[in-house]
Design an enzyme around this catalytic site. Sequence first.
Site, PDB file in Angstrom:
ATOM      1  N   SER A  28       0.872  -1.292   0.304  1.00  0.00           N
ATOM      2  CA  SER A  28       0.060   0.006   0.156  1.00  0.00           C
ATOM      3  C   SER A  28       1.227   1.298   0.035  1.00  0.00           C
ATOM      4  O   SER A  28       0.478   2.341  -0.886  1.00  0.00           O
ATOM      5  CB  SER A  28      -0.958  -0.048   1.250  1.00  0.00           C
ATOM      6  OG  SER A  28      -1.755  -0.824   1.298  1.00  0.00           O
ATOM      7  N   ASP A 326      -6.988  -8.039   3.974  1.00  0.00           N
ATOM      8  CA  ASP A 326      -6.181  -9.050   3.133  1.00  0.00           C
ATOM      9  C   ASP A 326      -5.633 -10.383   3.717  1.00  0.00           C
ATOM     10  O   ASP A 326      -4.962 -11.137   3.227  1.00  0.00           O
ATOM     11  CB  ASP A 326      -5.059  -8.407   2.577  1.00  0.00           C
ATOM     12  CG  ASP A 326      -5.392  -7.160   1.644  1.00  0.00           C
ATOM     13  OD1 ASP A 326      -6.367  -7.548   1.089  1.00  0.00           O
ATOM     14  OD2 ASP A 326      -4.702  -6.432   1.394  1.00  0.00           O
ATOM     15  N   LYS A 353     -11.900  -9.330  -4.252  1.00  0.00           N
ATOM     16  CA  LYS A 353     -10.560  -9.106  -4.171  1.00  0.00           C
ATOM     17  C   LYS A 353     -10.199  -9.798  -5.535  1.00  0.00           C
ATOM     18  O   LYS A 353     -10.610 -10.067  -6.475  1.00  0.00           O
ATOM     19  CB  LYS A 353      -9.981  -9.707  -2.975  1.00  0.00           C
ATOM     20  CG  LYS A 353     -10.537  -9.105  -1.731  1.00  0.00           C
ATOM     21  CD  LYS A 353      -9.990  -7.751  -1.660  1.00  0.00           C
ATOM     22  CE  LYS A 353     -10.557  -6.802  -0.407  1.00  0.00           C
ATOM     23  NZ  LYS A 353     -10.158  -5.414  -0.382  1.00  0.00           N
TER      24      LYS A 353
HETATM   25  C1  S3P Z   1      -5.531  -1.228  -0.276  1.00  0.00           C
HETATM   26  C2  S3P Z   1      -6.908  -1.431   0.383  1.00  0.00           C
HETATM   27  C3  S3P Z   1      -7.581  -2.764   0.391  1.00  0.00           C
HETATM   28  C4  S3P Z   1      -6.711  -3.827   0.487  1.00  0.00           C
HETATM   29  C5  S3P Z   1      -5.654  -3.823  -0.651  1.00  0.00           C
HETATM   30  C6  S3P Z   1      -4.812  -2.417  -0.575  1.00  0.00           C
HETATM   31  C7  S3P Z   1      -5.021  -0.130  -0.304  1.00  0.00           C
HETATM   32  O1  S3P Z   1      -8.567  -2.876  -0.812  1.00  0.00           O
HETATM   33  O2  S3P Z   1      -7.126  -5.005   0.107  1.00  0.00           O
HETATM   34  O3  S3P Z   1      -4.944  -4.843  -0.774  1.00  0.00           O
HETATM   35  O4  S3P Z   1      -3.779  -0.014  -0.463  1.00  0.00           O
HETATM   36  O5  S3P Z   1      -5.806   0.930  -0.355  1.00  0.00           O
HETATM   37  P1  S3P Z   1     -10.023  -1.845  -0.475  1.00  0.00           P
HETATM   38  O6  S3P Z   1      -9.932  -0.481  -0.387  1.00  0.00           O
HETATM   39  O7  S3P Z   1     -10.805  -2.462  -1.818  1.00  0.00           O
HETATM   40  O8  S3P Z   1     -10.599  -2.641   0.997  1.00  0.00           O
END
Ligand code: S3P
Length: 443
Positions: A28, A326, A353
């Site tokens: 992220s 996740d 996902k």
């Molecule tokens: C993420 C947000 C999550 C997560 C993804 C990374 C991010 O998704 O599942 O792996 O970096 O903002 P969502 O915002 O759809 O929940």
Amino acid sequence: MTGLARSPLTARRAGPLNGRLRVPGDKSISHRALIFGALAVGETRISGLLEGEDVLNTGKAMRALGAKVRRTGEGAWSVHGVGVGGFRAPGEVLDFGNSGTGCRLVLGAVAGCPISATFDGDASLRRRPMQRILDPLALMGAKAFDAAAGGRLPITLTGARDPLPILYRTPVPSAQIKSAVLLAGLAAPGATTVIETEASRDHTERLLAHFGADLMVVPEGPHGRKITLTGQPELHPAQIVVPADPSSAAFPMVAALIVPGSDLIVTEVMTNPLRTGLITTLGEMGAHIDIVETRDAGEAMADFRVRAGELHGVDVPAARAPSMIDEYPILAVAAAFARGSTVMRGLKELRVKESDRLTAVADGLAANGVAVEIDGDDLIVHGTGSVTGGGMVATQMDHRIAMAFLMMGLASTQPVAIDDGTFIATSFPGFVPMMRRLGADLT
Ligand code: S3P
């Protein structure tokens, strides 16, 4: 990754896992470091960047949009940004491969610029919903054309010449929706506000502040937040140190809990409380996880010692889901080795996902002799303290399904096979050799 040959892998029970490891940088933060670097004026230097396929695709997109993105060493990157609203029209389709985060955040960043860009991805990403991003961006003045209709890639987005600031309540707790609106809001005059009823990961907010944007975050209801960004700031280039990804650390950590006799130290894992739901849950299950050292480099991090031991089933509340969204595939593996039932509540978002993870996890567990049920949006795993194994798991182009079930095979009676390990490279390059070095039997 499309078109590459499949790479099946098998995990077998072997001796304990021992040693010390640092998993790659947080995914992220790595995406965001490149995107914010591209929107700042001047040079941003990043260390510890995750050099996985997903993040490299975001780097390529930033280059196509006009930023100078350069690798200067292992995990070391330099980004010369173009300023808020300064992206140029790319001369190529922006291909985000397997990455929802890269695609959705860049949709937001492009929505505030008067250019058109075409967004695409692999077969997994083409199945994922984008309307949840396009809806708020349309309110801000961006126009999207999706050839397939229904809010799916490929999508051509024309950004707004004069983006409007909005107040937006996210319909699901999603850091990606929140971040897309805030990124578009950077180019809008005045205040853009996002309200979320369940707080999602806050790396966008933290990095915006780090780059000098004016941002206010206040609590909203019992679990939510209200984030207000003042638009049209000049973002100042920054140094970014990327901590190790807790979502990647989760795999060797759970492996150490379930492979008898294991004792691992996992270093520099980010401990931002909006990312540590798995550690909390494993603690409730009786896991031996101790913090041996803590540090802070913009985000808090810790070295964890993880030792094998008995686990017991627990009830995981829906409100915890955003802080471990996740981690459910690997938690389900831990639950399979626990004694008693683990109920994981409120997992609707897992259906959208990289794969339909609710189904992929349940099918993978069932194929390996674990009693499992899906009840509405809840996943219930009935653990007996051991797992038979012997199954072949369909990974569905999903890196986390691949890694979770390989970890299962390290402790099950029979080996566990996965049909394809190629997607592991999207988030965790070097995963197989790193696990082998700790003592895992993966072939
Ligand atoms: C993420 C947000 C999550 C997560 C993804 C990374 C991010 O998704 O599942 O792996 O970096 O903002 P969502 O915002 O759809 O929940």
